[in-house]
Design a protein around this motif. Structure first.
Motif, PDB file in Angstrom:
ATOM      1  N   LEU A 103       0.711  -1.137  -0.055  1.00 41.20           N
ATOM      2  CA  LEU A 103       0.013   0.135  -0.033  1.00 41.20           C
ATOM      3  C   LEU A 103       0.780   1.310   0.134  1.00 41.20           C
ATOM      4  CD1 LEU A 103      -2.938  -0.987   2.531  1.00 41.20           C
ATOM      5  CD2 LEU A 103      -3.188  -0.443   0.121  1.00 41.20           C
ATOM      6  N   ALA A 104       2.133   1.167   0.730  1.00 39.50           N
ATOM      7  CA  ALA A 104       2.918   2.200   0.861  1.00 39.50           C
ATOM      8  C   ALA A 104       3.522   2.647  -0.584  1.00 39.50           C
ATOM      9  CB  ALA A 104       3.994   2.110   1.921  1.00 39.50           C
ATOM     10  N   ALA A 105       3.733   1.763  -1.319  1.00 39.37           N
ATOM     11  CA  ALA A 105       4.179   1.889  -2.541  1.00 39.37           C
ATOM     12  C   ALA A 105       3.349   2.269  -3.812  1.00 39.37           C
ATOM     13  CB  ALA A 105       5.008   0.680  -3.004  1.00 39.37           C
ATOM     14  N   SER A 106       2.085   2.294  -3.476  1.00 37.49           N
ATOM     15  CA  SER A 106       0.911   2.701  -4.527  1.00 37.49           C
ATOM     16  C   SER A 106       0.424   4.135  -3.944  1.00 37.49           C
ATOM     17  CB  SER A 106      -0.131   1.626  -4.128  1.00 37.49           C
ATOM     18  OG  SER A 106      -1.016   1.778  -5.214  1.00 37.49           O
ATOM     19  N   ASN A 107       1.033   5.018  -5.168  1.00 37.47           N
ATOM     20  CA  ASN A 107       0.699   6.611  -4.761  1.00 37.47           C
ATOM     21  C   ASN A 107      -0.952   6.894  -4.475  1.00 37.47           C
ATOM     22  OD1 ASN A 107       3.346   7.271  -5.360  1.00 37.47           O
ATOM     23  ND2 ASN A 107       2.836   7.635  -7.512  1.00 37.47           N
ATOM     24  N   LEU A 108      -1.868   6.476  -5.152  1.00 34.05           N
ATOM     25  CA  LEU A 108      -3.148   6.742  -4.932  1.00 34.05           C
ATOM     26  C   LEU A 108      -3.580   6.403  -3.543  1.00 34.05           C
ATOM     27  CD1 LEU A 108      -5.607   8.309  -5.727  1.00 34.05           C
ATOM     28  CD2 LEU A 108      -6.357   6.154  -6.831  1.00 34.05           C
ATOM     29  N   TYR A 109      -3.247   5.009  -3.271  1.00 38.46           N
ATOM     30  CA  TYR A 109      -3.585   4.618  -1.737  1.00 38.46           C
ATOM     31  C   TYR A 109      -2.844   5.028  -0.919  1.00 38.46           C
ATOM     32  CZ  TYR A 109      -7.030   1.679  -4.121  1.00 38.46           C
ATOM     33  OH  TYR A 109      -8.099   1.208  -4.535  1.00 38.46           O
ATOM     34  N   ARG A 110      -1.706   5.591  -0.896  1.00 38.23           N
ATOM     35  CA  ARG A 110      -0.755   6.102  -0.102  1.00 38.23           C
ATOM     36  C   ARG A 110      -1.128   7.736   0.121  1.00 38.23           C
ATOM     37  NH1 ARG A 110       3.947   5.909  -2.363  1.00 38.23           N
ATOM     38  NH2 ARG A 110       4.084   8.241  -2.713  1.00 38.23           N
ATOM     39  N   TRP A 111      -1.567   8.417  -0.714  1.00 38.06           N
ATOM     40  CA  TRP A 111      -1.711   9.730  -0.734  1.00 38.06           C
ATOM     41  C   TRP A 111      -3.313   9.757  -0.470  1.00 38.06           C
ATOM     42  CZ3 TRP A 111       1.359  12.704  -4.947  1.00 38.06           C
ATOM     43  CH2 TRP A 111       2.699  12.605  -4.642  1.00 38.06           C
ATOM     44  N   GLY A 112      -4.148   8.908  -1.238  1.00 41.18           N
ATOM     45  CA  GLY A 112      -5.660   9.342  -0.981  1.00 41.18           C
ATOM     46  C   GLY A 112      -6.178   8.464  -0.016  1.00 41.18           C
ATOM     47  N   LEU A 113      -7.505   8.582   0.109  1.00 43.31           N
ATOM     48  CA  LEU A 113      -8.279   8.181   1.430  1.00 43.31           C
ATOM     49  C   LEU A 113      -9.193   6.990   1.094  1.00 43.31           C
ATOM     50  CD1 LEU A 113      -9.128   8.953   4.232  1.00 43.31           C
ATOM     51  CD2 LEU A 113     -10.849  10.168   3.430  1.00 43.31           C
ATOM     52  N   PRO A 114      -8.812   5.745   1.407  1.00 45.88           N
ATOM     53  CA  PRO A 114      -9.592   4.642   1.116  1.00 45.88           C
ATOM     54  C   PRO A 114     -10.860   4.469   2.397  1.00 45.88           C
ATOM     55  CG  PRO A 114      -7.150   4.003   1.243  1.00 45.88           C
ATOM     56  CD  PRO A 114      -7.354   5.346   1.684  1.00 45.88           C
ATOM     57  N   ASP A 115     -11.862   4.461   1.938  1.00 46.06           N
ATOM     58  CA  ASP A 115     -12.896   4.752   2.655  1.00 46.06           C
ATOM     59  C   ASP A 115     -13.049   3.696   3.912  1.00 46.06           C
ATOM     60  OD1 ASP A 115     -13.694   2.913   0.402  1.00 46.06           O
ATOM     61  OD2 ASP A 115     -15.693   2.822   1.293  1.00 46.06           O
ATOM     62  N   SER A 116     -12.517   2.600   3.629  1.00 42.49           N
ATOM     63  CA  SER A 116     -12.276   1.707   4.672  1.00 42.49           C
ATOM     64  C   SER A 116     -11.308   2.016   5.794  1.00 42.49           C
ATOM     65  CB  SER A 116     -12.123   0.328   4.327  1.00 42.49           C
ATOM     66  OG  SER A 116     -11.199   0.067   3.393  1.00 42.49           O
ATOM     67  N   SER A 117     -10.218   2.946   5.441  1.00 44.05           N
ATOM     68  CA  SER A 117      -9.318   3.272   6.282  1.00 44.05           C
ATOM     69  C   SER A 117      -9.095   4.632   6.305  1.00 44.05           C
ATOM     70  CB  SER A 117      -8.066   2.772   5.823  1.00 44.05           C
ATOM     71  OG  SER A 117      -6.912   2.922   6.581  1.00 44.05           O
ATOM     72  N   PRO A 118      -9.846   5.447   7.064  1.00 41.51           N
ATOM     73  CA  PRO A 118     -10.080   6.882   7.106  1.00 41.51           C
ATOM     74  C   PRO A 118      -9.147   7.501   7.944  1.00 41.51           C
ATOM     75  CG  PRO A 118     -11.961   6.354   8.469  1.00 41.51           C
ATOM     76  CD  PRO A 118     -11.050   5.000   7.690  1.00 41.51           C
ATOM     77  N   ARG A 119      -7.787   7.243   7.895  1.00 41.18           N
ATOM     78  CA  ARG A 119      -6.873   7.870   8.648  1.00 41.18           C
ATOM     79  C   ARG A 119      -6.839   9.436   8.416  1.00 41.18           C
ATOM     80  NH1 ARG A 119      -1.516   4.519   7.095  1.00 41.18           N
ATOM     81  NH2 ARG A 119      -2.383   4.331   5.241  1.00 41.18           N
ATOM     82  N   PRO A 120      -6.634  10.013   9.482  1.00 46.19           N
ATOM     83  CA  PRO A 120      -7.041  11.525   9.403  1.00 46.19           C
ATOM     84  C   PRO A 120      -5.925  12.400   8.539  1.00 46.19           C
ATOM     85  CG  PRO A 120      -7.150  11.022  11.688  1.00 46.19           C
ATOM     86  CD  PRO A 120      -6.943   9.769  11.075  1.00 46.19           C
ATOM     87  N   ALA A 121      -4.647  11.811   8.409  1.00 41.47           N
ATOM     88  CA  ALA A 121      -3.472  12.435   7.626  1.00 41.47           C
ATOM     89  C   ALA A 121      -4.081  12.554   6.348  1.00 41.47           C
ATOM     90  CB  ALA A 121      -2.362  11.786   8.095  1.00 41.47           C
ATOM     91  N   ARG A 122      -4.816  11.356   5.697  1.00 44.31           N
ATOM     92  CA  ARG A 122      -5.113  11.518   4.243  1.00 44.31           C
ATOM     93  C   ARG A 122      -5.818  12.300   3.856  1.00 44.31           C
ATOM     94  NH1 ARG A 122      -5.046   4.495   3.629  1.00 44.31           N
ATOM     95  NH2 ARG A 122      -2.748   4.534   3.667  1.00 44.31           N
ATOM     96  N   PHE A 123      -6.618  13.095   4.809  1.00 47.79           N
ATOM     97  CA  PHE A 123      -7.524  14.187   4.183  1.00 47.79           C
ATOM     98  C   PHE A 123      -6.868  15.304   3.825  1.00 47.79           C
ATOM     99  CE2 PHE A 123     -10.546  12.228   7.478  1.00 47.79           C
ATOM    100  CZ  PHE A 123     -11.813  11.934   6.585  1.00 47.79           C
ATOM    101  N   PHE A 124      -5.618  15.350   4.450  1.00 42.63           N
ATOM    102  CA  PHE A 124      -4.670  16.611   3.981  1.00 42.63           C
ATOM    103  C   PHE A 124      -3.910  16.483   2.774  1.00 42.63           C
ATOM    104  CE2 PHE A 124      -5.239  16.811   8.655  1.00 42.63           C
ATOM    105  CZ  PHE A 124      -6.230  17.909   8.660  1.00 42.63           C
ATOM    106  N   THR A 125      -3.526  15.023   2.297  1.00 41.32           N
ATOM    107  CA  THR A 125      -2.732  14.942   1.345  1.00 41.32           C
ATOM    108  C   THR A 125      -3.624  14.452   0.098  1.00 41.32           C
ATOM    109  OG1 THR A 125      -2.630  12.628   2.154  1.00 41.32           O
ATOM    110  CG2 THR A 125      -0.779  13.938   2.857  1.00 41.32           C
ATOM    111  N   SER A 126      -4.810  14.025   0.345  1.00 40.17           N
ATOM    112  CA  SER A 126      -5.662  13.394  -1.003  1.00 40.17           C
ATOM    113  C   SER A 126      -5.746  14.389  -1.979  1.00 40.17           C
ATOM    114  CB  SER A 126      -6.815  12.703  -0.305  1.00 40.17           C
ATOM    115  OG  SER A 126      -7.574  13.654   0.264  1.00 40.17           O
ATOM    116  N   PRO A 127      -5.960  15.833  -1.602  1.00 39.39           N
ATOM    117  CA  PRO A 127      -5.955  16.780  -2.647  1.00 39.39           C
ATOM    118  C   PRO A 127      -4.920  16.899  -3.594  1.00 39.39           C
ATOM    119  CG  PRO A 127      -6.848  17.564  -0.456  1.00 39.39           C
ATOM    120  CD  PRO A 127      -6.126  16.290  -0.291  1.00 39.39           C
ATOM    121  N   PHE A 128      -3.885  16.500  -3.410  1.00 39.90           N
ATOM    122  CA  PHE A 128      -2.581  16.484  -4.212  1.00 39.90           C
ATOM    123  C   PHE A 128      -2.192  15.055  -4.814  1.00 39.90           C
ATOM    124  CE2 PHE A 128      -2.098  19.204  -0.206  1.00 39.90           C
ATOM    125  CZ  PHE A 128      -1.866  20.258  -0.747  1.00 39.90           C
TER     126      PHE A 128
END
Length: 460
Positions: A129-154
């Motif tokens: 998962l860490a090597a997959s850009n979208l899943y690292r920067w984005g926000l999987p709906d089953s894993s809503p880690r707060p930090a991803r809210f701030f990185t997903s727009p990029f």
């Protein structure tokens, strides 16, 4: 009294006032959309298929869904795969409940060798998962880690739609950041990321694309700008070879921009409803948040404040409606009715200024311009409106004003923060009783802005 030249300190001061928070975030969003478009197959999904993990657990996952009363979701995931959308696999990949249940019941459907292989592959999941850009920067709906809210727009999104959203935001960025300050604008952005992510999760379901893209979070700035405006809005406009001017528009007309962008987002992005919910929540949230974050306004003495006259309000409305329909004579009559009762009514003066300019009534326009420029313009937003009218007047009639009017205008320009214009006008004016307080106010403002060398050049 020579006008001091623009120094390095002046340039630095102007840069500090620029909307650099908006600019930095906008550039980063555009680079994110360009460098990480998020439309390529995600490495973690390819690994899920190629490693054999999909072979081991996918059919079990669909059966697990149906056993737990979620047969409709199982059917939807099968349809996604049939349409070629491999993101359906993320529903199983990112389901802790399924993994936990499989660990407890592994002996029911796997051999000992398969169990060992499944556990070994599951231990590799986080690294994949860490090597997959979208899943690292984005926000999987089953894993809503707060930090991803701030990185997903990029993380990707449509490049052309992101660029259009940023471009339409440009005229709003200057007045928004100037009025709120850098800190509040940055805070709004962070809250907008949270609101957009929350709106997405309200309707997203397992297996869909994780939340990503900049358009939905940017809606918070659109909402904040609209929430700060009154019935009419003045926007700065830069034309080639001309000084900066402004245009006045009904605020509801500006609301069409974010609504059109939201429509384009729903058309361009998938899943459409989830992305639309993200943008709507950010837009509405920005409008409401700004009511709490707006700078404090000067208190008004309710004992001396004069209530609005319904007759004047109706006449003003007729006047602005007539202007919108390019009926200059009708607009002039409506605004003049108000001025006959209240000669210093600011809205009527600005309306009549625009009506006579449209009607090309030179003498009448100059007369009303002098009355407008001599107005105290002490209430919120009035000084900025006078600046826009002054720029139009100066382009057509030049900068020559009677001293009794000009020194009042110097004070208004100072209050609006247009120090260079105030200094230029002061040079052209003769002595008058209002000269000393106007220059003193300008000098005090320059000192507060750290422009003491320019303040010293002004002789009170």
């Amino acid at each position: 009294m020579p006008l001091p030249q623009r120094s390095k300190a002046d340039t630095i001061s102007a840069l500090l006032k620029a909307p650099w928070v908006t600019a930095v975030i906008a550039v980063a969003l555009l680079l994110g959309a360009l460098l990480n478009p998020a439309n390529a197959p995600q490495p973690v999904l390819g690994w899920y298929v190629d490693s054999g993990l999909k072979t081991l657990e996918w059919d079990n996952y669909l059966s697990w869904l149906r056993f737990n009363g979620r047969g409709e979701l199982a059917g939807q995931l099968e349809q996604q795969l049939a349409s070629g959308d491999s993101h359906a696999y993320s529903a199983a990949l990112l389901s802790p409940s399924f993994v936990k249940d499989s660990d407890l019941r592994a002996r029911d459907f796997w051999s000992a060798t398969q169990i060992e292989k499944w556990k070994a592959l599951r231990q590799q999941t986080q690294d994949q998962l860490a090597a997959s850009n979208l899943y690292r920067w984005g926000l999987p709906d089953s894993s809503p880690r707060p930090a991803r809210f701030f990185t997903s727009p990029f993380a990707g999104g449509s490049l052309w739609l992101t660029a259009l959203t940023v471009f339409l935001l440009v005229p709003m960025a200057f007045p928004l950041e100037r009025q709120l300050g850098h800190g509040r604008v940055l805070t709004l952005w962070l809250l907008g990321c949270l609101l957009a992510g929350a709106g997405y999760l309200l309707v997203a379901r397992s297996g869909q694309l994780p939340f990503h893209g900049a358009v939905a979070p940017l809606m918070v700035w659109y909402g904040a700008f609209l929430g700060l405006q009154g019935w009419r809005t003045s926007l700065p406009v830069w034309l080639p070879g001309k000084a900066r001017t402004s245009i006045s528009l009904p605020t509801p007309a500006l609301a069409a921009m974010p609504l059109v962008l939201l429509g384009l987002l729903a058309w361009q992005a998938q899943p459409a409803i989830a992305n639309l919910a993200a943008g709507v929540l950010a837009l509405v949230g920005g409008t409401l948040l700004i009511q709490l974050m707006r700078p404090a306004e000067p208190s008004v003495n309710t004992e001396t404040a004069t209530p609005a006259d319904p007759q004047d309000q109706q006449a003003l409305q007729w006047g602005w409606d007539a202007l919108a329909q390019l009926q200059a004579d009708a607009a002039s009559d409506a605004f003049q009715q108000v001025l006959d009762r209240q000669p210093d009514h600011f809205d009527a003066l600005t309306g009549l200024f625009n009506a006579r300019r449209m009607n090309q009534d030179s003498n009448g326009w100059i007369d009303i311009a002098h009355r407008l420029f001599a107005h105290p313009a002490s209430e919120k937003g009035q000084a900025q409106q006078v600046v826009g009218c002054w720029q139009q007047f100066r382009q057509q009639q030049g900068a020559k004003l009677p001293s009794s009017v000009g020194w009042h205008l110097v004070t208004t320009l100072t209050r609006a923060g247009e120090f260079a214009q105030a200094e230029t006008l002061a040079v052209s004016l003769d002595h008058h009783d209002t000269r000393k307080p106007a220059l003193q106010a300008l000098r005090d403002a320059l000192h507060r802005e750290g422009l003491g060398h320019r303040a010293k050049a002004l002789e009170v």
